[in-house]
Enzyme design. Sequence first.
Site, short mmCIF file in Angstrom:
data_model
loop_
_atom_site.label_atom_id
_atom_site.label_comp_id
_atom_site.label_asym_id
_atom_site.label_seq_id
_atom_site.Cartn_x
_atom_site.Cartn_y
_atom_site.Cartn_z
N LYS A 158 0.84 -1.22 0.00
CA LYS A 158 0.00 0.00 0.00
C LYS A 158 0.87 1.26 0.00
CE LYS A 158 -1.79 1.66 4.05
NZ LYS A 158 -1.60 3.08 4.34
N ASN A 159 1.80 1.32 0.94
CA ASN A 159 2.55 2.57 1.10
C ASN A 159 3.59 2.77 0.01
OD1 ASN A 159 0.97 3.19 3.25
ND2 ASN A 159 2.46 2.54 4.81
N CYS A 195 -5.29 7.85 8.79
CA CYS A 195 -5.65 7.34 10.11
C CYS A 195 -5.34 8.36 11.21
CB CYS A 195 -4.89 6.04 10.40
SG CYS A 195 -5.53 4.66 9.47
N ARG A 199 0.03 14.76 12.77
CA ARG A 199 0.59 14.51 11.43
C ARG A 199 0.72 15.85 10.68
NH1 ARG A 199 -1.98 8.97 9.03
NH2 ARG A 199 0.10 8.71 8.16
N ASP A 210 3.92 0.75 12.18
CA ASP A 210 2.71 0.13 11.63
C ASP A 210 2.50 -1.29 12.13
OD1 ASP A 210 2.32 2.45 10.23
OD2 ASP A 210 3.15 1.70 8.36
N ARG A 269 -9.06 -0.22 3.66
CA ARG A 269 -8.16 0.80 3.09
C ARG A 269 -6.78 0.21 2.82
NH1 ARG A 269 -7.52 5.75 6.51
NH2 ARG A 269 -5.80 5.84 5.05
N1 EPU Z 1 6.10 14.65 10.72
C1 EPU Z 1 6.24 15.98 11.04
N2 EPU Z 1 6.14 16.88 10.02
C2 EPU Z 1 5.90 16.50 8.73
C3 EPU Z 1 5.76 15.13 8.44
C4 EPU Z 1 5.85 14.21 9.46
O1 EPU Z 1 6.47 16.35 12.19
O2 EPU Z 1 5.84 17.40 7.85
C5 EPU Z 1 6.21 13.65 11.81
C6 EPU Z 1 4.89 12.93 12.07
O3 EPU Z 1 4.09 13.66 12.96
C7 EPU Z 1 5.35 11.61 12.63
C8 EPU Z 1 6.67 11.36 11.91
O4 EPU Z 1 7.09 12.62 11.39
O5 EPU Z 1 5.60 11.75 13.99
C9 EPU Z 1 6.61 10.33 10.80
O6 EPU Z 1 5.67 10.71 9.83
P1 EPU Z 1 5.88 10.33 8.30
O7 EPU Z 1 5.78 11.60 7.52
O8 EPU Z 1 7.10 9.51 8.13
O9 EPU Z 1 4.60 9.45 8.03
P2 EPU Z 1 3.63 9.53 6.79
O10 EPU Z 1 4.39 9.74 5.54
O11 EPU Z 1 2.51 10.44 7.10
C10 EPU Z 1 3.79 6.98 6.28
C11 EPU Z 1 2.83 5.84 6.15
C12 EPU Z 1 2.28 5.46 7.51
C13 EPU Z 1 3.44 5.11 8.44
C14 EPU Z 1 4.45 6.28 8.49
C15 EPU Z 1 5.69 5.96 9.29
C16 EPU Z 1 1.90 6.22 3.96
C17 EPU Z 1 0.72 6.54 3.13
N3 EPU Z 1 1.73 6.24 5.27
O12 EPU Z 1 3.03 8.07 6.81
O13 EPU Z 1 1.47 4.30 7.30
O14 EPU Z 1 2.95 4.88 9.74
O15 EPU Z 1 4.86 6.61 7.14
O16 EPU Z 1 6.33 4.85 8.79
O17 EPU Z 1 2.96 5.92 3.44
C18 EPU Z 1 -0.20 2.73 7.78
O18 EPU Z 1 0.11 2.14 6.74
O19 EPU Z 1 -0.99 2.23 8.64
C19 EPU Z 1 0.35 4.05 8.04
C20 EPU Z 1 -0.16 4.89 8.94
#
Ligand code: EPU
Length: 430
Positions: free
Chosen positions: A22-23, A116, A121, A313, A405
Amino acid sequence: MFKYTINGGRILRGNISVSGSKNAVLPVLSAAILNRGTTRILNCPDIADVRITLEILQGLGCEAHLLGNVAEIDASNITCSKIESKNACKCRSSITFLGALVSRTGTADVAYPGGCTIGQRPLDIHEEALRDMGVWLDCCESCIKAERTDTCEDKHVYLKFPSVGATENAMLAAAGRSGTTYIYGAAIEPEIVCLADYLKAIGTEIEGAGTGALKINGRETYENKKVDFTVIPDRIETATYLIAAAASGSGVRIRGCDPSHIAPIVKTLRVMGCDINEDPETNSIELIKGAAHKRLDSPGLIIADAYPSYPTDAQSLILPLLSEARGITFVTDKIFPERFSCADELIKMGAKVRHSECGIYIKGRRRLKNADVNSRDLRSGAAMIIAGITACGRSVVYDNGFIRRGYDRICEKLRGIGAEIRETQHQNLS
Ligand code: EPU
């Protein structure tokens, strides 16, 4: 609303296959708008987040559809660079269209993403990265507007945290610049390497994917290419079935996966006493013996952190197993420190959980008991299914569409290894 009814206590046995990630596929779908031709994505999971993303692509002017596990995107005509809230808010990865649209059309107007509810975030790292690349941004109340100002100068981008989404957005924006972009502090997850591989396939030059420093030579205009691209297996789906097998299985072989992507999970399960055989040559991993044979021991401590640490995750997924292991485990999540809603549902099944300031303590007891519970997000939903499979008797998991999802045919796959589980529509009258 969906209702997953599970008759638990069955021993899982046999073969189960993993779908595409998915990701990994979601940012690749965004990247497909850079290619002015047709991209066929093989091993594409049939999940709600993919369907939403295909609708977003159609809204931008692409022809986009999913046939079986092949997604086909014809991006020769992009007629719009705006993504409305009604689509953007349905998933998290819609934000990666910001970088992709800037590269393809020079402008973007993307409503804030959803995803989620697992903690804070914010998007500050995404925004800083794009600004470092010379993209003008206006972050309004409901959307982010972006406009490319320069594409030729070499630029240096520093991410203050290796955010997966921000790294993807930066890569997508860099792919549309003819100057060299250096990205430091990048995320190193396998999904990042997968996106880099797709961008290379359409003609971007990228060095360093899978390390913290990326060098990207993009181009302002990509050709009309016919590209076939295969998505990597889903490492969190792999972990889901491996942990379910550890909790209730014997001789469960998980096929079509990459065992190297879940090394910390395998290590944790082995510390707990599971017998696991990894076979990278056949892309499979087998749970030989787990809790169905003997009481497992607590691993003591689980720290969820960025790759290659134990993944956030998969943090919820292991909680049902920990609640049956001998001893106390402390679980802390450095990525999403508040991602413990699943623990409260497990308490309804008899788990002994104590919340602390920086995580939870789980004290193992003999057996979870069946109960009606809720899924609070995608991974907590999957964790409650694992709990239901483990507990003897009938459990029901009420789910607001989270599980669909991210999991492609989860009930059908689990039934294939002996679980008694069925999914029905449920009308929520409250
Ligand atoms: N963060 C910030 N500022 C930003 C972006 C992120 O402070 O501008 C912080 C977040 O608050 C968090 C950390 O950085 O504490 C990590 O966030 P990241 O941006 O890495 O996560 P994401 O890109 O929003 C993806 C996956 C998530 C997975 C995370 C961490 C996708 C679509 N989602 O989210 O997947 O938990 O990376 O590995 O790729 C899931 O599949 O269940 C899921 C939630």
